[in-house]
Structure formats: C-alpha cells, structure tokens
Scaffold this active site. Structure first.
Site, PDB file in Angstrom:
ATOM      1  N   HIS A 193      -7.536  -4.970  -1.251  1.00 45.57           N
ATOM      2  CA  HIS A 193      -7.201  -6.126  -1.427  1.00 45.57           C
ATOM      3  C   HIS A 193      -7.805  -6.690  -2.918  1.00 45.57           C
ATOM      4  CE1 HIS A 193      -6.101  -4.941   2.784  1.00 45.57           C
ATOM      5  NE2 HIS A 193      -5.139  -5.050   2.237  1.00 45.57           N
ATOM      6  N   HIS A 242       0.742  -1.417  -0.017  1.00 47.84           N
ATOM      7  CA  HIS A 242      -0.292  -0.208  -0.268  1.00 47.84           C
ATOM      8  C   HIS A 242       1.225   1.100   0.686  1.00 47.84           C
ATOM      9  CE1 HIS A 242      -2.845  -2.731   0.881  1.00 47.84           C
ATOM     10  NE2 HIS A 242      -3.049  -3.178   1.686  1.00 47.84           N
TER      11      HIS A 242
END
Lengths: 331, 331
Positions: free
Chosen positions: A218, A58
């Site tokens: 995700h 991320h």
C-alpha cells in the site's frame, strides 16, 4: 495514470460483477451483500470453512482465490481498505459447514479490527471462528508477529485450504495455517508506484533510477532506498534478508514464489526467479515447488517480491495438494 | 523505464533459464538449441505435433503455452523478433510423433518467412508440416488474410491443441485450427507503450489523456486515436468493430477473452469484461466460456484487447477440453 474504468467510486463493484459474470462455474456474489463472494461448491458439510479477505486492488488476491483447496469465500473491501464486519459475517454464515471457520488475512490494523468484530458476531450465531494472520513481510517489523502480510498470504492460504479440503479438524487447520505462516518469509522491491483510482495520487514517489527494498503493497515505506541494481543483485539483497531471518541450508526444501506487483512483465519475474534458484542451490536447498507470476499485486505498481517457505513433510504435502480457482488465468 | 534485468542482451536466455528451472514438471530446453523449448511429455507417438513460436516479450505467450492440450514445443525469438529456422526445426524434430506437425503463429512477415523455411527443412527430414497463421486483429487490415495475429492466437492454439490431443489426423487438426482462426476476431486499445530492453525506447508515444484503438502489440499504428473514454465506451468501440466484421446474434455462442497487454491491472480487465458481457447479452449471444487476464502481452504496455470467438459445436467442444500448462500462474 490512465485507467480503463467508468467511475472511481464504482471500480470495486464493477470488478466484482465482471468477475462473477466471467466465472459462474467458480463463484457467486451473495444477494444480501454485494461485497461477499463465495464458492459455488460451498458449504460442504463437515468441512472447515476458509474465509479470506481484505482491501481490493491486490487482484488476483483475495477475490480470486476461491475454489477447491483454497478459500470458500472472500469479503472484499474498497481499494486498499478492509471490508467491514458485515460482508465477512455474511460470507461466514454462507460457507459454514458445521465444522467451524478459519479467518485468514494479512496483518493490517483495519483488517484485524473488522475481522475480530466478525468473529464476535459469528459467535452470536454459534459459529466457531479461529483466526490466523499472515505476517510474512520481513521488512515491515523486527518482531515477526508485528509484520504485515503480503505475497506469502498465497502460500499460507494454499496450505490452510488444502488442510481444510482434506477434512482435517478446525484445530488442525489452524495449527497448520499457523505453521505455514511461521515458515514463510517475503521481501519485496518497489520500482514504481500505483495510482489510487479515487485520488489519482501515486502510492509513493521514487526517483527515475531508484528502487526501494521492503516497500509495502500500500506504499508503506521500506527499509532501504538506492539506485536500481541488476536483477542478480536485487535478488541477492532480497534473498539474504530472508535467509538472515530464516536460515536454510543443505538438505532443506523450499517453495518459492516470485510475485509481480502489477506492471512488471513475466520476463523480469523469471529473470529474478533464475537468480533466486541459483542462490538456493548454492546453499544446498532443494526447490520443491515454484510459483512465478502475479499473485498479490498493488494495482499497477512496479517491482516484485520473493517469498520462500521452508517445507517440512507436512507443509510439502499441503503445497502439493491439487487446487483450482478462478484466481488465475484459465486455460 | 526501470527493469529488473541483468543485461539487455541476456534477457531472453535468462528468462528461458528461469522458466525451465521453475517448471521442470512441464518443460525442458533442448541442449542443442537454447531457444527451443518442449513439453516433457513429448513426443507422443501418433499424435499430431503442435509447434508455436514468435518473438519474446509477449509472455506468457508463446513460451508458456506448452502442455497437455496445447503446444508441444515453442521456438523463441528475440524480443519482438521472429525465431530463425534453426530452433523451429529442432523443436519440430524433437516433438514429431510420426503423425505430422502443425505450425501455428501470428501472421507477421518475419515469422512467415522463418517458419516457411523450417517447413522446407523439415521436409528434408521427412516430417510433414502444415501451417495455420492466426489473423485475428481486425484493426490491422481490411482483408482478413492480411491481418496480424494477436491475443486470438491463444484461442486458436487452444482449439488446435485440443484437436491434436484427441488424436485427430493432421488434416483434421489443420481444418479445425483454420476454422478456429476464421471464427475469432480481436480489437485492442493501447494506453501506454512498452520499452524495449535493448534501446530503452518506447514502442509508441501517446498523449497523457489519449488512447489508440487497434494499436499492435509491437507498437504498430492503430486505426483511431483520441481522448481516453470510459470503460463502457471503450468496450463498445472494440465490440462494435468486431461485430461489424463478424456479426453475431440471438442463440449464438461465444468464447470471450479480455487480455491485458502488460501493466493494466486485473481490476480494469474485469470492468471491461463486464461491459462486453452486457453487450453480448443485449444481442442475445450466450457466453460459453470466458478468459480474463494476461495471455498475449507486450512487455509493460498499458491497455487491453477483446477477442470473441464464434463457437459452433465443434469449436465449443475443443474450447471445453481440459488443458494444462505452465503458461499461467500455478495454484
């Protein structure tokens, strides 16, 4: 998906090595645990410690958000996987300045479990730890405490980091972090998946002309799939959903974050920002501060998210506090 | 390629509107020419003015590089196309503080022609303008003055902007900008193309497992095409080529920029940085300052470039000067 890597199993450690080598003025990796990274200026005696963390992939979050007015340390997990308790505990011990520690992270089951175990272990070391979980993703659940944390994490970390940097007490930092989390909402749109380094598999599949509203970082399923629309239309869908959940109107103030998910050019993020700014203006909401760029990504995922934080005087002051970190591109 | 836009013909203007709306504390668009954008703190009397510019699609460059210690104004062209003389001249007149102006841009035929015309027009307004063209792309020509300007532009702009901010004379700023340009080399690797908003066409084509060394940021052909290799191997190819052209050794100092071309995640940029740092260490070169992230992109192109600037005391001091701009993600 082609990737500039050496081996799938080494991507996280090599990224961390590169990061620590690039920015020694900001961060150092702990010798006792190479998934633990802390500010070079920690621990500050009497300052509440801020520990964040979660899976990698991320970037610049969470890894990069270390610095003055932000986090003191980060526990880093594998790609899209929570760190285990050990690096969390090591970071906690390292950054603890005697005034307690706050754990801040997105609300995912794995992170909750591992950070909660670290809270317990820190207790054995006589370190008081409190937790605030970020739950900004409107699309992820009807009930706000069951929602996932996505790009709004940045705004909550910023508010909490500023509060800690001002020397406020543990209880006050926790109160303000919770208040920041209660005041922020995010809605995302996915256009294309990312590819996990270890499997090469896409995080989701989507038609050539499709978008998905509310897709998680995700690859968690969203709330609506359909043909890609114009930037103005996409912005309106995201905005309306946020406003349904957290109505705002004339005279109110907002912080706005348009976050790129990985492969979406800044050009498009500014076009989305333009639409959101108009929509806020139509409602009479004043934009107090804006953020446009990549804050919480999902490797090379395509798309963006829009976060809006409703600011009262307390939050506006925290958002305005200067901060500095290696997270972002240096000048 | 899916894009979050409204209409292909409006992407640049809408991006600029979004950018100016997001960062009113940094920039304003000139009412007389909407492709002209300047710092809110310009013109500073007695300060040499710095004007940069070029085609859009390279964000955060050039558009975003406005601020203290960087550019005073930017003339923005269509995607991958030079701005015409008019916006360059408007910016020049607006930011001129009486001490002359330097034009800085990457060495492309269209930019050279349009900026040179603006130099002439500025002369009619009694504004003295000098030009330094950035020529850092080693792969683009054997002769250094015929090379293109790519990510090294950032380092040259930074050095020149710092020199101007220190109050140095026009001649000194030009000397230092030229010296910075002579001291920087860049080599890039392309993995995947970008898609032009107006045509939807890819900027180049490449096999599923191929990379191309030296590919330009507008899809100009590179110098070597072959199967994608590991990050360490790619870094070594780029590094060796730079060192052939600008040898460095023990005791020398470098600024290093690992620049993402658009869709390559930070994770991979830090892995490449790690390799480059090791290669410099093997040669005994000290890394004075590092930059890792997206500085000069090509929409959503995949790949990265490595820039190395050889620093003497003068350049090190300029690179260390504080700077501030909206180019980069805000904290």
């Amino acid at each position: 998906m082609k990737k500039l890597i050496n081996a799938p199993n080494s991507v996280v450690d090599e990224m961390m090595e590169g990061y620590a080598a690039a920015y020694p003025q900001y961060v150092r990796i702990l010798p006792q645990n190479k998934r633990s990274i802390v500010s070079v200026n920690t621990a500050r005696p009497g300052k509440v410690g801020i520990v964040i963390g979660g899976g990698s992939g991320h970037e610049p979050a969470s890894l990069g958000l270390i610095g003055k007015g932000l986090a003191d340390g980060v526990a880093v997990g594998n790609v899209f996987a929570s760190p285990p308790p050990a690096p969390i505990l090591e970071v906690t011990k390292e950054i603890h300045g005697g005034a307690g520690v706050v754990y801040l992270y997105g609300n995912y089951a794995g992170d909750c479990m591992n950070f909660d175990m670290a809270v317990e272990l820190a207790g054995f070391e006589d370190i008081r730890v409190e937790t605030v979980r970020v739950t900004d993703d409107v699309a992820s659940a009807a009930s706000s405490d069951q929602r996932r944390g996505i790009a709004g994490c940045f705004l909550v970390y910023k508010a909490a980091g500023a509060a800690a940097n001002k020397g406020l007490s543990l209880d006050e930092v926790v109160r303000l972090a919770s208040h920041a989390n209660d005041s922020v909402r995010t809605m995302g749109v996915g256009l294309s998946p990312c590819y996990l380094p270890q499997t090469g598999e896409p995080s989701f599949t989507l038609g050539d002309d499709e978008m998905e509203i509310g897709l998680g970082i995700h690859g968690e399923p969203g709330v609506m799939r359909g043909p890609l629309q114009t930037a103005d239309e996409v912005a309106r869908i995201l905005f309306d959903r946020i406003m349904e959940d957290m109505p705002m109107g004339t005279g109110e103030r907002a912080a706005v974050l348009v976050n790129g998910l990985g492969s979406t050019p800044q050009m498009q993020l500014f076009i989305i920002y333009r639409s959101i700014a108009k929509l806020l203006e139509e409602r009479g909401v004043q934009i107090h501060r804006s953020y446009v760029g990549e804050y919480v990504t999902s490797l090379e995922m395509g798309g963006c998210s829009v976060s809006i934080m409703k600011l009262d005087d307390e939050l506006a002051e925290l958002i305005d506090e200067p901060a500095d970190c290696a997270m972002f591109v240096q000048v």
